[in-house]
Design an enzyme around this catalytic site. Structure first.
Site, short mmCIF file in Angstrom:
data_model
loop_
_atom_site.label_atom_id
_atom_site.label_comp_id
_atom_site.label_asym_id
_atom_site.label_seq_id
_atom_site.Cartn_x
_atom_site.Cartn_y
_atom_site.Cartn_z
N HIS A 155 34.96 46.19 46.11
CA HIS A 155 34.81 44.56 45.16
C HIS A 155 34.87 45.06 43.69
O HIS A 155 34.07 45.11 42.98
CB HIS A 155 33.40 44.14 45.46
CG HIS A 155 33.62 42.71 44.85
ND1 HIS A 155 33.35 41.55 45.82
CD2 HIS A 155 33.81 41.99 43.85
CE1 HIS A 155 33.41 40.44 45.27
NE2 HIS A 155 33.81 40.50 44.08
N GLU A 200 40.11 40.83 46.77
CA GLU A 200 41.34 40.21 45.83
C GLU A 200 41.88 41.51 45.26
O GLU A 200 41.93 41.48 44.00
CB GLU A 200 40.55 39.59 44.56
CG GLU A 200 39.71 38.34 45.07
CD GLU A 200 39.00 37.36 43.92
OE1 GLU A 200 39.18 37.74 42.62
OE2 GLU A 200 38.59 36.21 44.00
#
Length: 462
Positions: A155, A200
């Site tokens: 992350h 992401e």
């Protein structure tokens, strides 16, 4: 005069063709409009095994993470809003039991968390058993509380020892990430059924190497393309390990998806720019997974088309992080030939349009494009008062229930975030937490959306 008539006829024909093209594009996607949001948001239609929870990431809430690339980056003047550093963040590392209690109090049955790589491997090849024990205890406590963990492996942060060697563009990055993944899954696979390999990757690539506002803070389209390829390779390598060690689990990637609409709907160039942004930012990563080729084709960037063994179909679900819509304007001088502006709706504290219809649009697109089960891995709003968040939660759950009504297999919803935390280059400027955090005392206070979350969960479980 005859030539004038011909010229007029040609102009009329071209105008008709142009109008037809615009009309065809306009009708290509059904754009929903939510005139009213039901009080219970349609949650009674969510399936019985639907996961309804919240999400955090290690660096943003744990505190005390001093051995990753962000820790060094935060100490450089001007990199973080207000020259803030993550520091103790939300002090989650010391308050795990309390925070799991917050999840239980709001009725959550799932929690998305991440493992901070630099904590468990502070030096290459050396595992920190104390850190591993901490995460093992957290996951065990979640399971005992009836809360299903979704564990994210990467992350945004990298160990500083890897960042110094090139980070995402280092040739050994995929292999090192695979080794880390192997250790995580070997230790926790018996208790974890849901893995998220990377959070992401599109944002990480863009912020690090296009806008240059995240470490290593380099603006270089060539390195951006290399970073994309490195992240795809790392995902494929990690998935191979997960499927070998924990074959009954499910894994995927959490993608930040934006609704890109043309700013000038009458101009084909803006439609083309919106299409280009959509293709390159939203779908390139999973298109690569579907095809088995590292495939990156974005105007202004080096192109990549490279087969990769182990990549094809290396996702069991599609993870969606949805926050916003952007209007797109063609710009010949901008990266990717696009300039982005906010939409016309109500704006959050961070200046992002609140557009719940966009979540339904994105869910439709992802299902039509890939046919994979979907988890909404993040969905939240910057709102210091907490008053907007209550309606935000209800409206986006309504979009979710509408998608399920249409036969789209949405399996879970994780609100961002459980707690206020460190918001990367924005520091502590914006608050996303269902529970607000006093960053001096670290006291947690439930916001209005906590009661709404609990009410909707109770209504669904009647």
């Amino acid at each position: 005069m005859r030539y004038l008539y011909r010229l007029i006829l040609i102009v009329l024909v071209l105008g008709a063709v142009y109008g037809s093209v615009i009309a065809l594009i306009e009708t290509n996607e059904r754009e929903p409009v939510f005139t009213t949001i039901p009080e219970n948001a349609g949650v009674e239609r969510l399936p019985g095994d639907f996961l309804f929870g919240a999400a955090t990431s290690a660096h943003q809430v744990e505190g005390g993470n001093t051995l990753n690339d962000w820790a060094a980056f935060e100490n450089r003047p001007g990199t973080i809003s207000g020259d803030q550093a993550s520091g103790r963040a939300s002090d989650h590392w010391n308050r795990v039991t309390e925070d799991i209690g917050l999840l239980s109090a709001m009725g959550a049955n799932a929690y998305r968390l991440s493992i901070e790589w630099s904590r468990v491997e502070p030096e290459q090849g050396r595992w920190d058993e104390k850190a591993w024990s901490h995460y093992a205890d957290e996951i065990s406590r979640l399971k005992k509380a009836g809360i299903e963990p979704m564990v994210t492996l990467l992350h945004f942060t990298l160990p500083d020892w890897l960042a110094r060697r090139g980070g995402l563009v280092a040739p050994q990055f995929p292999e090192l990430f695979s080794r880390f993944t192997s250790e995580v899954v070997w230790r926790f696979g018996a208790q974890v059924d849901l893995w998220c390999t990377i959070n992401e990757p599109n944002v990480l690539m863009y912020q690090s190497y296009v806008s240059g506002v995240w470490p290593p803070a380099i603006k270089d389209t060539g390195l951006a393309a290399q970073a994309f390829a490195g992240l795809v390779r790392a995902h494929a390598a990690a998935t191979t390990v997960i499927r070998q060690l924990d074959p009954d689990s499910r894994s995927g990637v959490a993608m930040n998806l934006i609704v890109f609409d043309p700013q000038r709907r009458w101009l084909v160039l803006d439609w083309l720019a919106a299409f280009e942004a959509d293709k390159g930012f939203n779908w390139a990563f999973y298109d690569s997974i579907t095809s088995g080729n590292i495939s990156f084709h974005l105007a202004g960037f080096p192109e990549i088309e490279e087969p990769l063994p182990g990549l094809k179909d290396s996702a069991d679900y599609f993870g969606i992080n949805y926050y916003r819509r952007n209007l797109v304007r063609f710009s010949a001088s901008a990266p990717g030939l696009v300039t982005l502006v906010q939409g016309p709706g109500r704006l959050s504290d961070s200046g992002v349009e609140v557009y719940p219809e966009g979540l339904l649009r994105i869910l439709r697109r992802a299902w039509e494009r890939y046919g994979l089960p979907i988890y909404i891995t993040e969905n939240g709003v910057a709102d210091a008062t907490g008053n907007l968040r209550k309606a935000f939660l209800r409206s986006h759950l309504y979009a979710t229930s509408r998608a399920i009504d249409e036969g789209i297999p949405v399996r879970g919803y994780f609100h961002w975030s459980l707690l206020d935390g460190f918001e990367w280059s924005e520091g502590y400027s914006y608050q996303f937490g269902l529970y607000s955090v006093n960053f001096e005392s670290f006291e947690r206070t439930p916001g209005p959306a906590v009661d709404e979350f609990r009410r909707l969960m109770e209504f669904r479980n009647r």
